[in-house]
Scaffold this motif. Structure first.
Motif, PDB file in Angstrom:
ATOM      1  N   TYR A   1      17.760  59.290  43.210  1.00 44.45           N
ATOM      2  CA  TYR A   1      16.913  60.005  42.259  1.00 44.45           C
ATOM      3  C   TYR A   1      16.984  59.354  40.878  1.00 44.45           C
ATOM      4  O   TYR A   1      17.984  58.730  40.513  1.00 44.45           O
ATOM      5  CB  TYR A   1      17.349  61.468  42.160  1.00 44.45           C
ATOM      6  CG  TYR A   1      17.156  62.245  43.436  1.00 44.45           C
ATOM      7  CD1 TYR A   1      15.918  62.784  43.770  1.00 44.45           C
ATOM      8  CD2 TYR A   1      18.224  62.442  44.317  1.00 44.45           C
ATOM      9  CE1 TYR A   1      15.740  63.495  44.943  1.00 44.45           C
ATOM     10  CE2 TYR A   1      18.055  63.152  45.494  1.00 44.45           C
ATOM     11  CZ  TYR A   1      16.808  63.680  45.807  1.00 44.45           C
ATOM     12  OH  TYR A   1      16.630  64.377  46.976  1.00 44.45           O
ATOM     13  N   ILE A   2      15.903  59.538  40.120  1.00 42.89           N
ATOM     14  CA  ILE A   2      15.812  58.982  38.758  1.00 42.89           C
ATOM     15  C   ILE A   2      15.793  60.114  37.739  1.00 42.89           C
ATOM     16  O   ILE A   2      14.954  61.021  37.813  1.00 42.89           O
ATOM     17  CB  ILE A   2      14.541  58.132  38.577  1.00 42.89           C
ATOM     18  CG1 ILE A   2      14.462  57.039  39.637  1.00 42.89           C
ATOM     19  CG2 ILE A   2      14.497  57.542  37.162  1.00 42.89           C
ATOM     20  CD1 ILE A   2      15.570  56.035  39.580  1.00 42.89           C
ATOM     21  N   ALA A   3      16.705  60.058  36.785  1.00 44.83           N
ATOM     22  CA  ALA A   3      16.734  61.018  35.679  1.00 44.83           C
ATOM     23  C   ALA A   3      16.223  60.342  34.422  1.00 44.83           C
ATOM     24  O   ALA A   3      16.725  59.274  34.039  1.00 44.83           O
ATOM     25  CB  ALA A   3      18.154  61.540  35.455  1.00 44.83           C
ATOM     26  N   GLY A   4      15.236  60.934  33.795  1.00 42.76           N
ATOM     27  CA  GLY A   4      14.781  60.451  32.497  1.00 42.76           C
ATOM     28  C   GLY A   4      15.763  60.931  31.442  1.00 42.76           C
ATOM     29  O   GLY A   4      15.887  62.131  31.190  1.00 42.76           O
ATOM     30  N   ASP A   5      16.499  60.018  30.847  1.00 46.03           N
ATOM     31  CA  ASP A   5      17.608  60.359  29.951  1.00 46.03           C
ATOM     32  C   ASP A   5      17.144  60.448  28.498  1.00 46.03           C
ATOM     33  O   ASP A   5      16.574  59.493  27.952  1.00 46.03           O
ATOM     34  CB  ASP A   5      18.698  59.288  30.095  1.00 46.03           C
ATOM     35  CG  ASP A   5      20.006  59.705  29.460  1.00 46.03           C
ATOM     36  OD1 ASP A   5      20.215  60.915  29.260  1.00 46.03           O
ATOM     37  OD2 ASP A   5      20.833  58.821  29.173  1.00 46.03           O
ATOM     38  N   ILE A   6      17.402  61.590  27.864  1.00 45.04           N
ATOM     39  CA  ILE A   6      17.056  61.783  26.455  1.00 45.04           C
ATOM     40  C   ILE A   6      18.297  62.249  25.707  1.00 45.04           C
ATOM     41  O   ILE A   6      18.867  63.291  26.021  1.00 45.04           O
ATOM     42  CB  ILE A   6      15.934  62.825  26.277  1.00 45.04           C
ATOM     43  CG1 ILE A   6      14.668  62.385  27.022  1.00 45.04           C
ATOM     44  CG2 ILE A   6      15.629  63.050  24.793  1.00 45.04           C
ATOM     45  CD1 ILE A   6      13.530  63.401  26.977  1.00 45.04           C
ATOM     46  N   GLY A   7      18.727  61.458  24.730  1.00 51.80           N
ATOM     47  CA  GLY A   7      19.877  61.829  23.908  1.00 51.80           C
ATOM     48  C   GLY A   7      19.426  62.402  22.584  1.00 51.80           C
ATOM     49  O   GLY A   7      18.247  62.327  22.218  1.00 51.80           O
ATOM     50  N   PRO A   8      20.349  62.992  21.823  1.00 54.30           N
ATOM     51  CA  PRO A   8      19.994  63.604  20.540  1.00 54.30           C
ATOM     52  C   PRO A   8      19.620  62.567  19.484  1.00 54.30           C
ATOM     53  O   PRO A   8      20.245  61.510  19.394  1.00 54.30           O
ATOM     54  CB  PRO A   8      21.257  64.364  20.146  1.00 54.30           C
ATOM     55  CG  PRO A   8      22.364  63.648  20.858  1.00 54.30           C
ATOM     56  CD  PRO A   8      21.779  63.158  22.150  1.00 54.30           C
ATOM     57  N   ILE A   9      18.603  62.871  18.722  1.00 52.86           N
ATOM     58  CA  ILE A   9      18.243  62.026  17.580  1.00 52.86           C
ATOM     59  C   ILE A   9      19.354  62.161  16.539  1.00 52.86           C
ATOM     60  O   ILE A   9      19.820  63.277  16.275  1.00 52.86           O
ATOM     61  CB  ILE A   9      16.893  62.463  16.994  1.00 52.86           C
ATOM     62  CG1 ILE A   9      15.790  62.280  18.046  1.00 52.86           C
ATOM     63  CG2 ILE A   9      16.567  61.681  15.726  1.00 52.86           C
ATOM     64  CD1 ILE A   9      14.463  62.897  17.651  1.00 52.86           C
TER      65      ILE A   9
END
Length: 226
Positions: free
Chosen positions: A106-114
């Motif tokens: 599976y692929i997770a779209g990774d978003i970290g905090p600005i």
């Protein structure tokens, strides 16, 4: 079978510390954001993803933790192009390596905090997170993973928006210190409580910050503090 159905039946091993791995392999620790390699050195990103899959990862995160205008010192058009390139590389690795043993990756779209010192308003942060999530949805990621966040407030309107747009599963993981508190002063229990009452988040957890400290240890500190 989608990722949520898979998680009902078995544990799913994820990759980890992409940036640390990249820095160790290519000697750019602290000088160049590894996310820039999505477009400058895609072969490096692809190779690292492949190694994680070979090691047994059933979930790999896109190399986009710091893909935002502040961290990359770029405009939003470039950031979105970077995100799209990252998803393509993750998919290429997952499809190529999984095919050898018929294992689903599976692929997770990774978003970290600005970064907190980026000078962006709350509305500007929310808008940017929405755009990042939309790009990942359009690229067909299996889940969107908001990673290492110190609070949930900024994400509430984001996850609601993304779920209304497309029903992509959403995961949020928080970062707390050894005493069980985030950089914004929220306890681990408070963070979990905030998410528990939100119908748009499918998975929640913790990452980074505490090292090998157990959740039982965190709760003990929190109880003592209260």
């Amino acid at each position: 079978m989608n990722i949520l159905e898979s998680l009902r039946d078995k544990l799913l091993v994820a990759d980890g510390a992409f940036g640390t791995c990249y820095a160790g392999m290519y000697g750019e620790r602290g000088t160049v954001a590894p996310e820039l390699a999505n477009m400058r050195h895609p072969e490096r990103v692809l190779e690292i993803h492949k190694e994680y899959v070979k090691a047994g990862a059933g979930l790999i995160r896109t190399n986009t933790f710091a893909a935002n205008t502040a961290s990359l010192d770029a405009d939003m058009d470039y950031v979105i192009s970077n995100v799209r390139a990252a998803v393509k590389l993750a998919k290429q690795a997952a499809d190529g390596e999984a095919g050898t043993d018929h294992k689903k990756v599976y692929i997770a779209g990774d978003i970290g905090p600005i970064p907190a010192d980026a000078g962006l308003t709350l509305n500007e942060r929310v808008s940017q997170y929405k755009l990042l999530g939309e790009a990942m949805q359009d690229m067909g990621v299996d889940i969107i993973w908001f990673e290492t966040f110190p609070e949930f407030n900024v994400l509430e309107p984001v996850v609601k928006h993304l779920k209304a747009r497309k029903n992509t599963p959403v995961m949020v993981s928080f970062c707390v210190n050894q005493f069980g508190y985030s950089n914004c002063g929220f306890s681990a229990r408070a963070l979990l409580s905030q998410v528990a009452g939100n119908q748009y988040v499918d998975c929640v957890g913790f990452n980074c910050g505490v090292g090998p400290v157990s959740y039982t240890h965190l709760r003990a500190h929190e109880t003592a503090a209260n």
